[in-house]
Every structure is written in C-alpha cells, then in structure tokens.
Design an enzyme around this catalytic site. Structure first.
Site, PDB file in Angstrom:
ATOM      1  N   ARG A 261      37.367  40.039  34.074  1.00  0.00           N
ATOM      2  CA  ARG A 261      38.670  40.440  33.556  1.00  0.00           C
ATOM      3  C   ARG A 261      38.470  41.140  32.218  1.00  0.00           C
ATOM      4  NH1 ARG A 261      39.459  35.070  35.440  1.00  0.00           N
ATOM      5  NH2 ARG A 261      40.867  34.942  37.244  1.00  0.00           N
ATOM      6  N   LYS A 285      40.066  31.476  32.903  1.00  0.00           N
ATOM      7  CA  LYS A 285      41.344  30.788  32.771  1.00  0.00           C
ATOM      8  C   LYS A 285      41.122  29.278  32.744  1.00  0.00           C
ATOM      9  CE  LYS A 285      44.166  34.311  35.034  1.00  0.00           C
ATOM     10  NZ  LYS A 285      45.112  34.599  36.137  1.00  0.00           N
ATOM     11  N   HIS A 356      41.718  45.803  36.087  1.00  0.00           N
ATOM     12  CA  HIS A 356      41.732  45.066  37.348  1.00  0.00           C
ATOM     13  C   HIS A 356      41.402  45.960  38.537  1.00  0.00           C
ATOM     14  CE1 HIS A 356      42.683  41.027  36.266  1.00  0.00           C
ATOM     15  NE2 HIS A 356      43.145  40.716  37.463  1.00  0.00           N
ATOM     16  N   ARG A 359      37.921  45.163  39.212  1.00  0.00           N
ATOM     17  CA  ARG A 359      37.796  43.788  39.727  1.00  0.00           C
ATOM     18  C   ARG A 359      38.131  43.764  41.211  1.00  0.00           C
ATOM     19  NH1 ARG A 359      37.749  38.466  37.903  1.00  0.00           N
ATOM     20  NH2 ARG A 359      39.060  36.971  39.014  1.00  0.00           N
ATOM     21  N   HIS A 382      38.022  32.127  41.167  1.00  0.00           N
ATOM     22  CA  HIS A 382      39.325  31.719  41.683  1.00  0.00           C
ATOM     23  C   HIS A 382      39.330  30.219  41.917  1.00  0.00           C
ATOM     24  CE1 HIS A 382      40.195  36.006  43.371  1.00  0.00           C
ATOM     25  NE2 HIS A 382      40.503  35.897  42.103  1.00  0.00           N
ATOM     26  N   TYR A 391      41.896  39.751  49.630  1.00  0.00           N
ATOM     27  CA  TYR A 391      41.010  40.889  49.870  1.00  0.00           C
ATOM     28  C   TYR A 391      40.601  41.021  51.330  1.00  0.00           C
ATOM     29  CZ  TYR A 391      40.689  40.548  44.833  1.00  0.00           C
ATOM     30  OH  TYR A 391      41.017  40.473  43.499  1.00  0.00           O
TER      31      TYR A 391
END
Length: 432
Positions: A261, A285, A356, A359, A382, A391
């Site tokens: 990111r 995150k 992004h 990404r 994730h 995806y």
C-alpha cells in the site's frame, strides 16, 4: 529620445538586495539534488520574486510571520515591469523556499497551529481507536473528520440521542454532503462512535442499528489492474540517471512486486530492511508486522536510490521528497509517482492512476501465474480470503473450468416448463 521621439522606458528587474546570498545557496542546493537547469531556473525565479517583494515592502527577515506566504500571494504585484501570474504552483514553490529558510535557521520555525477543541467524548473515542483497535493515525484522523461533519446535525449530548435524531441528522447531512462518498463514510464513523458511547453507558444501547446502511453488493466490482507489459513500461519510464528517477523506480517496484500500500512505502524505514535475509518488515492494518521477501530487482533499485546522489534527509525513512526541506514522502506523493509514471509510459485508458492500481495488478499477475488465493492473501496481508476472492473474477481460465453449459443440455425445441402455481387458490365465498 529615439528616432520616433518616444521615451525609452527602462525595464525594472527583480532585485533581491541583501538577500541575494540566500538565493545563491538555494540554487546550489537544487542543482546538487539532480534538478535540471530549467527546473532550477523556475524555482529560483519564484524565490527571487519573493525576496524582491520583501525588499520593496520593507519587510525584514526577522519580521516575517507565519502568514508571510499568504501575504505574498495576495499582494498586488508591482515588483516587475511585466505582471507575473501568481498561481498555486507558483505559491507552492515560494512556500518550499520559505520552509527551506526555516530549516536552515535563517527564519524562526513556524509555530504549530493549535488543534481545534474536540469534544471530550469524541477525544476519548479517538484515543480508544488508537489504544484498543490499533488503527493507523491517518484512519483515526479520517474518522474524527467524518464524525465532525455529523455532530452539528445530531448534537454533542449523547444522552439525547434517539433513533429519530440519528436518522434525521444523517438524512440532512446527505443532502449537503460535498461528495457522494461522504455519507457512507460518515455513517461508518457514527456507527463506531455510538457503539463506543453505549459501551461506556453514555448513550442508549443499539443506537448503531439506527444508522442506515448504504446499498452495496459485496465483491460486485472488478479489480482495476494493468497487464504485466504495461506495468513494466511504467517501471522502464523512470530515468535511472536522476535522483527522482531512481526514487520513483524503487517505489514502483515495491508496489508492483509486493503489492504494498502507499502508506507501507511512505513509512518504510532503513531498519525495516534486512539485507542479508533479503526481506523487509511491513506494518499493515491493525499494526500487524509481517516480513516479505525482497525481490532482486526491487532490492537493486533500493540500493541505487540509497547509495546514489540524493537529498540529505534528516530522518531514517527510506524515501524523501526531492524539494527542500526534504521531508519524508506521504501516501499522496507515492500516488503521484504512479500517476506520473502512467502519463510518461503513455498507458491509455488506465482504470485508475493511484498506488492501488499496482497492488491490484500484482495480485492479478500472481493469480494468473498459478498462485493460490491463500498465498496471495498472505502477500497482500488480507485478514480473510474473501477479500482476495475479489481477484478471482479476472482469472478467465479458472472461470472457464467452473462455467456451466448454456443453454442447458436437451432438445432446443422443447416446450418451456409450465409456471408453477404461486399459491393455493382462494376458496370461493371465503371472507377477505
């Protein structure tokens, strides 16, 4: 007098006066960071205009206040014979020059603006977001900004909150919101705030259920990505002979190879790189730190940026801005690197121009290369593979294996099945 008996007007030039050494020092600094002569000339022109305005206005350096750039932007320019157009980019260059003078100690440091007073309950909630949930500072700031938009409509006294007040306030805010995305973000922040108030006993429980949910369909959109050859064109568009090209190439390779990111790249520090093990530590995150393998080309690009001529940044962050006072890059700067690379490479119809984009491109390339969703989720960090399943919609080969035949097997001229009854017939004479 000339042959036409017209008086010759002497051209009035910009004069920096006693401040000329400051301009010479700034020019040497810009030239030493790899700027082209044209770029150095443009920046020095803006700085010269600012210094000449100081001289003509009789403003001494020690008298310059924090609003000096705003005063310069608002002045009625008579500094030069021909009027100068002072746009936002011009003012930005002057602001960088002023910050450079402050960093060199020529000017006193700018005072830090006092933060506006925050409601005690809101401040307690924002602090809980940091200590208990481990959210990033940028996320906490965004939550506070979104909540500040709805409080004028619902009030600041949690004991008065009701479902009607919450719904009416959100509806009124949605009618005046600056963007169609704001109501959804405001509702999300308000929902978290109401849960916090209920947990502390300051508001009625379950008021968060009164916050309407925006209509959306999970995983309904397609990932925005570039084909691998377009990604390589972006990377090849960076000039390795300039500091800016070396920096941008290293940033693009980290985004494209590891799917980082923008904030991961902006906050990368020298201590996060293990050169012997060829890994980098990334804190994503929720402040979960993971180590990712550092590809060879990305590592070579980092070495070229760190060992070549570059701005003398004061901190330990890997990437710094190319203009004085050489602060660490932000997420917006990283996104700007991708946007400029897309323009240089001539990529037409790019689905997006932010960080992004690479990404999504990295995840799509890994999926088409045979990587499993679990492996991609590990690289992208994730928490759930449901997010990574986004995806799978671009893997045409995988979708072809699970697609059913259409139309269904059977005679093409077969009559359609009769419509099943929706319910029993209402008996005659029965009361309605």
């Amino acid at each position: 007098m000339n042959e036409h008996d017209t008086p010759v007007r002497r051209r009035r030039l910009l004069d920096a006066g006693q401040h000329l050494p400051l301009l010479d020092d700034y020019g040497r600094l810009l030239a030493g960071t790899g700027f082209s002569s044209a770029s150095v000339h443009i920046h020095l022109g803006s700085a010269l205009h600012f210094l000449a305005w100081l001289v003509q206005s009789g403003i001494a350096l020690e008298e310059m206040g924090p609003d000096i750039v705003a005063r310069f932007a608002a002045h009625d320019c008579r500094c030069h014979s021909s009027p100068r157009r002072v746009g936002q980019h011009y003012i930005n260059r002057v602001d960088r020059f002023v910050r450079h003078l402050a960093a060199r100690g020529v000017l006193p440091p700018r005072p830090v603006a006092e933060a506006p007073a925050v409601d005690r309950n809101v401040a307690d909630w924002l602090d809980a977001q940091d200590r208990q949930r481990g959210l990033a500072k940028v996320t906490i700031v965004r939550h506070g900004r979104m909540l500040a938009q709805i409080l004028p409509f619902i009030g600041t006294d949690p004991s008065r909150y009701t479902a009607r007040i919450i719904r009416d306030g959100l509806l009124e805010h949605a009618q005046t919101a600056r963007s169609v995305h704001y109501p959804k973000m405001v509702a999300s922040a308000l929902r978290l705030y109401l849960r916090h108030l209920a947990h502390r006993g300051l508001a009625a429980p379950d008021l968060d259920r009164a916050v309407p949910t925006a209509k959306s369909w999970r995983l309904a959109s397609l990932p925005r990505y570039l084909e691998p050859d377009a990604v390589e064109r972006l990377i090849a568009s960076c000039d390795p002979e300039t500091p800016g090209g070396r920096r941008d190439r290293a940033i693009l390779l980290l985004l494209a190879r590891l799917g980082l990111r923008a904030r991961d790249v902006a906050e990368l520090r020298l201590a996060d790189i293990d050169w012997r093990a060829a890994t980098i530590a990334v804190c994503g995150k929720g402040r979960r730190e993971v180590r990712l393998p550092l590809p060879q080309d990305a590592g070579d690009a980092l070495i070229a940026w760190l060992t070549g001529p570059r701005p003398a940044a004061s901190g330990d962050t890997v990437f710094a801005r190319l203009l004085p006072p050489f602060d660490p890059v932000s997420s917006g700067v990283v996104g700007g690197v991708v946007r400029r690379a897309v323009e240089r490479a001539g990529v037409e119809n790019a689905p997006s121009r932010g960080s992004h984009l690479l990404r999504h491109s990295a995840a799509t390339a890994m999926l088409r290369g045979g990587a499993t969703l679990d492996a991609i989720a590990t690289v992208l960090r994730h928490r759930s593979t449901d997010t990574t399943a986004h995806y799978a919609k671009v893997d045409v080969a995988m979708l072809g294996d699970v697609a059913q035949a259409w139309p269904a097997d059977g005679p093409t001229n077969a009559a359609p099945p009769s419509t099943p009854p929706l319910g029993l017939a209402w008996p005659e004479g029965a009361p309605c």
